[in-house]
Design an enzyme around this catalytic site. Structure first.
Site, PDB file in Angstrom:
ATOM      1  N   GLN A  61       0.829  -1.200   0.000  1.00 44.41           N
ATOM      2  CA  GLN A  61       0.000   0.000   0.000  1.00 44.41           C
ATOM      3  C   GLN A  61       0.869   1.259   0.000  1.00 44.41           C
ATOM      4  OE1 GLN A  61      -2.546  -0.750   3.342  1.00 44.41           O
ATOM      5  NE2 GLN A  61      -0.897  -0.750   4.838  1.00 44.41           N
ATOM      6  N   HIS A  92       0.899  -4.624   3.162  1.00 45.88           N
ATOM      7  CA  HIS A  92      -0.471  -4.846   3.629  1.00 45.88           C
ATOM      8  C   HIS A  92      -0.596  -6.290   4.111  1.00 45.88           C
ATOM      9  CE1 HIS A  92      -5.084  -4.332   2.814  1.00 45.88           C
ATOM     10  NE2 HIS A  92      -4.839  -5.009   3.915  1.00 45.88           N
ATOM     11  N   PHE A 146      -3.251  -5.199  13.713  1.00 47.04           N
ATOM     12  CA  PHE A 146      -3.265  -5.377  12.263  1.00 47.04           C
ATOM     13  C   PHE A 146      -2.554  -6.666  11.877  1.00 47.04           C
ATOM     14  CE2 PHE A 146      -1.176  -3.814   8.116  1.00 47.04           C
ATOM     15  CZ  PHE A 146      -2.234  -4.252   7.338  1.00 47.04           C
ATOM     16  N   GLU A 150      -3.857 -10.144   9.804  1.00 47.68           N
ATOM     17  CA  GLU A 150      -3.201 -10.694   8.616  1.00 47.68           C
ATOM     18  C   GLU A 150      -2.782 -12.146   8.819  1.00 47.68           C
ATOM     19  OE1 GLU A 150      -2.925  -9.330   5.538  1.00 47.68           O
ATOM     20  OE2 GLU A 150      -4.243  -7.797   6.369  1.00 47.68           O
ATOM     21  N   LYS A 153      -6.255 -14.416   9.265  1.00 51.00           N
ATOM     22  CA  LYS A 153      -7.071 -14.507   8.059  1.00 51.00           C
ATOM     23  C   LYS A 153      -6.305 -15.081   6.876  1.00 51.00           C
ATOM     24  CE  LYS A 153     -10.016 -11.860   4.912  1.00 51.00           C
ATOM     25  NZ  LYS A 153     -10.636 -10.544   4.600  1.00 51.00           N
ATOM     26  N   HIS A 154      -5.056 -14.648   6.678  1.00 49.88           N
ATOM     27  CA  HIS A 154      -4.307 -15.030   5.486  1.00 49.88           C
ATOM     28  C   HIS A 154      -3.140 -15.984   5.771  1.00 49.88           C
ATOM     29  CE1 HIS A 154      -6.545 -12.053   3.184  1.00 49.88           C
ATOM     30  NE2 HIS A 154      -6.234 -11.128   4.098  1.00 49.88           N
TER      31      HIS A 154
END
Length: 283
Positions: A61, A92, A146, A150, A153-154
């Protein structure tokens, strides 16, 4: 006045009725426990049914664009660091994606553990900062860091290649350093500016020429906001494209005008803070 039926002497039921009542209550408890086990099993089964991903997407980003949306400052917000703020693309996340344009998420029940990445704190703070004061959703119905979002979720969906939490973050940082988009674009004259407009085709071509792969780009109000580099599962660069069954060949995702800006974060009027955020789990 209390009803007479509530003040009447207690009458003991026959022993066989008491036994039947206890047995019934026991069966209800077993049924409830079994239902809970079934629900948990179905949840885990749903996670397990997410198929193996096809490729990686390194999401970057541009802070100068993203931070234009910021109206509040706090210690964790990378938009508010003044001269200590990011000067180029920041991370990101590293996402596991499918070739059909969808992606898996929240692939295991393992929670984020901040102590696992405590030695990476300064690198994450500098190159993978949150650009918001808001907490991020995790995969367990709560909110936290944050990095927590990440990973849960990922990162959990990439674990078949990247491994555990620590290795996920190290792998992402290494990709970011090896494929330094900020440097590549600067060499071609694409630098932060509040007055210049750059051809989006030129930005894409600069990356294609350096990495031999086509990136994806997204913009906001005429400014480049996100740029994605894609890799196969051996981390060899590949095109960020969706193959089609028509004769049109391939499709790329571009939500940008012909000419875009790269806003300078340093000129932001945000209140500045250079304090390091506390790296601890909010779970």
């Amino acid at each position: 006045m209390i009803p007479s039926n509530l003040t009447a002497p207690l009458k003991f039921a026959p022993r066989h009725l008491v036994f039947a009542l206890v047995l019934s209550i026991g069966l209800v408890c077993v049924a409830v426990a079994y239902a809970g086990d079934v629900q948990e099993e179905l949840l885990l089964r749903g996670v397990a049914e997410q198929r193996e991903f096809d490729y990686f997407k390194l999401a970057l980003q541009w802070p100068g664009t993203y931070c234009r949306k910021t109206s509040k400052c706090c210690a964790q917000n990378g938009c508010c660091r003044g001269s200590n703020g990011p000067t180029g693309f920041t991370i990101h996340g590293l996402w596991a994606d499918y070739n059909d344009g969808t992606w898996p998420s929240c692939c295991s029940g393992k929670k984020f553990d901040a102590t696992e990445i405590s030695t990476l704190r300064e690198a994450l703070y500098k190159y993978w900062p949150t650009l918001s004061c808001s907490k991020s959703k995790n995969c367990h119905g709560g909110k936290g860091l944050f990095w927590e979002h990440e990973w849960e979720k990922h990162g959990t969906c990439a674990a078949s290649v990247t491994g555990d939490e620590y290795n996920y973050f190290v792998t992402t940082l290494n990709l970011y350093f090896k494929y330094n988009v900020t440097e590549i674009l600067a060499e071609e004259g694409y630098v932060a500016s509040n007055s210049e407009k750059y051809p989006i085709g030129g930005i894409i071509s600069a990356i294609q020429n350096s990495f031999k792969a086509t990136p994806e780009v997204e913009c906001s109000s005429g400014a480049l906001e996100e740029l994605y580099l894609c890799f196969d599962k051996t981390f060899k660069p590949r095109d960020c494209v969706i193959e089609t069954t028509t004769n049109s060949g391939t499709l790329t995702s571009s939500k940008c005008p012909t000419y875009v800006s790269l806003p300078d974060l340093a000129s932001s009027n945000l209140e500045h803070s250079s304090a390091y955020p506390t790296l601890k789990s909010s779970i």
